[in-house]
Design a protein around this motif. Structure first.
Motif, mmCIF file in Angstrom:
data_model
loop_
_atom_site.group_PDB
_atom_site.id
_atom_site.type_symbol
_atom_site.label_atom_id
_atom_site.label_comp_id
_atom_site.label_asym_id
_atom_site.label_seq_id
_atom_site.Cartn_x
_atom_site.Cartn_y
_atom_site.Cartn_z
ATOM 1 N N PHE A 198 0.708 -1.107 -0.035
ATOM 2 C CA PHE A 198 -0.017 -0.083 -0.171
ATOM 3 C C PHE A 198 0.950 1.377 0.052
ATOM 4 C CE2 PHE A 198 -2.275 3.430 2.170
ATOM 5 C CZ PHE A 198 -3.469 3.605 1.154
ATOM 6 N N GLN A 199 2.000 1.225 0.856
ATOM 7 C CA GLN A 199 2.730 2.408 1.016
ATOM 8 C C GLN A 199 3.240 2.778 -0.560
ATOM 9 O OE1 GLN A 199 2.828 4.617 3.594
ATOM 10 N NE2 GLN A 199 3.744 6.010 1.900
ATOM 11 N N GLU A 200 3.790 1.805 -1.145
ATOM 12 C CA GLU A 200 4.440 1.922 -2.692
ATOM 13 C C GLU A 200 3.353 2.430 -3.466
ATOM 14 O OE1 GLU A 200 8.008 -1.396 -2.539
ATOM 15 O OE2 GLU A 200 6.030 -2.010 -2.597
ATOM 16 N N PHE A 201 2.275 1.863 -3.600
ATOM 17 C CA PHE A 201 0.973 2.311 -4.308
ATOM 18 C C PHE A 201 0.846 3.839 -3.954
ATOM 19 C CE2 PHE A 201 -3.814 2.819 -4.647
ATOM 20 C CZ PHE A 201 -3.702 2.319 -6.091
ATOM 21 N N LYS A 202 0.689 4.004 -2.752
ATOM 22 C CA LYS A 202 0.437 5.416 -2.257
ATOM 23 C C LYS A 202 1.495 6.590 -2.619
ATOM 24 C CE LYS A 202 -0.581 7.969 1.841
ATOM 25 N NZ LYS A 202 -0.640 8.163 3.480
ATOM 26 N N ASN A 203 2.730 6.312 -2.578
ATOM 27 C CA ASN A 203 3.652 6.914 -3.222
ATOM 28 C C ASN A 203 3.422 7.151 -4.726
ATOM 29 O OD1 ASN A 203 4.802 7.300 -0.679
ATOM 30 N ND2 ASN A 203 6.258 5.636 -1.127
ATOM 31 N N MET A 204 3.132 6.106 -5.300
ATOM 32 C CA MET A 204 2.978 6.129 -6.745
ATOM 33 C C MET A 204 2.021 7.181 -7.164
ATOM 34 S SD MET A 204 2.012 3.306 -9.585
ATOM 35 C CE MET A 204 0.326 3.120 -8.825
ATOM 36 N N MET A 205 0.892 6.868 -6.579
ATOM 37 C CA MET A 205 -0.549 7.740 -6.841
ATOM 38 C C MET A 205 -0.186 9.362 -6.479
ATOM 39 S SD MET A 205 -2.347 5.675 -8.166
ATOM 40 C CE MET A 205 -3.893 6.522 -8.413
ATOM 41 N N LEU A 206 0.414 9.587 -5.250
ATOM 42 C CA LEU A 206 0.865 10.801 -4.903
ATOM 43 C C LEU A 206 1.872 11.480 -5.628
ATOM 44 C CD1 LEU A 206 0.598 10.459 -0.992
ATOM 45 C CD2 LEU A 206 -1.180 11.443 -2.342
ATOM 46 N N VAL A 207 2.725 10.757 -6.182
ATOM 47 C CA VAL A 207 3.874 11.596 -6.873
ATOM 48 C C VAL A 207 3.386 11.825 -8.282
ATOM 49 C CG1 VAL A 207 6.169 10.988 -7.967
ATOM 50 C CG2 VAL A 207 5.896 10.589 -5.604
ATOM 51 N N SER A 208 2.523 10.746 -8.777
ATOM 52 C CA SER A 208 2.024 10.706 -10.117
ATOM 53 C C SER A 208 0.960 11.861 -10.389
ATOM 54 C CB SER A 208 1.535 9.398 -10.432
ATOM 55 O OG SER A 208 2.604 8.390 -10.602
ATOM 56 N N ARG A 209 0.435 12.447 -9.453
ATOM 57 C CA ARG A 209 -0.678 13.513 -9.570
ATOM 58 C C ARG A 209 -0.185 14.668 -10.013
ATOM 59 N NH1 ARG A 209 -3.889 14.364 -3.919
ATOM 60 N NH2 ARG A 209 -2.176 15.738 -3.992
ATOM 61 N N ALA A 210 1.061 14.858 -10.184
ATOM 62 C CA ALA A 210 1.656 16.074 -10.870
ATOM 63 C C ALA A 210 1.168 16.616 -12.245
ATOM 64 C CB ALA A 210 3.296 16.163 -10.945
#
Length: 155
Positions: free
Chosen positions: A143-155
């Motif tokens: 989940f943490q890797e997924f969350k990082n992916m989603m938060l970083v990719s929102r740019a």
């Protein structure tokens, strides 16, 4: 604050990692924060904040996301942050087909096919997509890797 992509953050990490050991010392991290004017911390405050003497790339991503959330907190209330977290959990569960707490390349491909976002002629490889955000290199996203992916990719 504009969020950076993971590739942007990787380049920054590599530039700030002056000695090239794959880790950011607290001194390297503090220098970056001072240069960018992001935050002002003493080395002791940084050590207390990150609870380690150096950061690998995954810890750096977590630190970046924490700082971004802290700085965006003025514009987004805690209710919005909780809603975002809840939405991320729901989205993660959509991809975690077997409910084991991880997203595999097979699960990613299956869900994208169901959504009509993937076909067998697709040039993207789901394993490569997973590997890009798999910071602990176990071949799947927690989940943490997924969350990082989603938060970083929102740019």
């Amino acid at each position: 604050m504009c969020l950076l992509t993971q590739s942007d953050l990787k380049r920054i990490f590599e530039k700030v990692d002056v000695n090239g050991d794959g880790l950011l010392s607290l001194e390297e991290l503090n220098r970056m924060l001072e240069i960018t004017g992001t935050c002002q911390y003493s080395i002791q405050e940084l050590e207390s904040l990150v609870e380690t003497k150096s950061l690998g790339f995954s810890e750096f991503l977590f630190f970046y996301n924490s700082i971004s959330e802290q700085q965006n907190g003025e514009s987004r209330g805690s209710g919005e942050a909780e809603e975002l977290e809840s939405d991320l959990v729901k989205t993660f569960k959509v991809f975690d087909l077997d409910g084991d707490g991880f997203i595999t390349s097979h699960e990613l491909e299956s869900v994208l096919k169901r959504l009509g976002m993937w076909d067998d002629t697709n040039c993207n490889d789901s394993t490569t997509m997973i590997r890009f955000y798999d910071t602990n290199f176990d071949g799947r996203l927690d989940f943490q890797e997924f969350k990082n992916m989603m938060l970083v990719s929102r740019a």
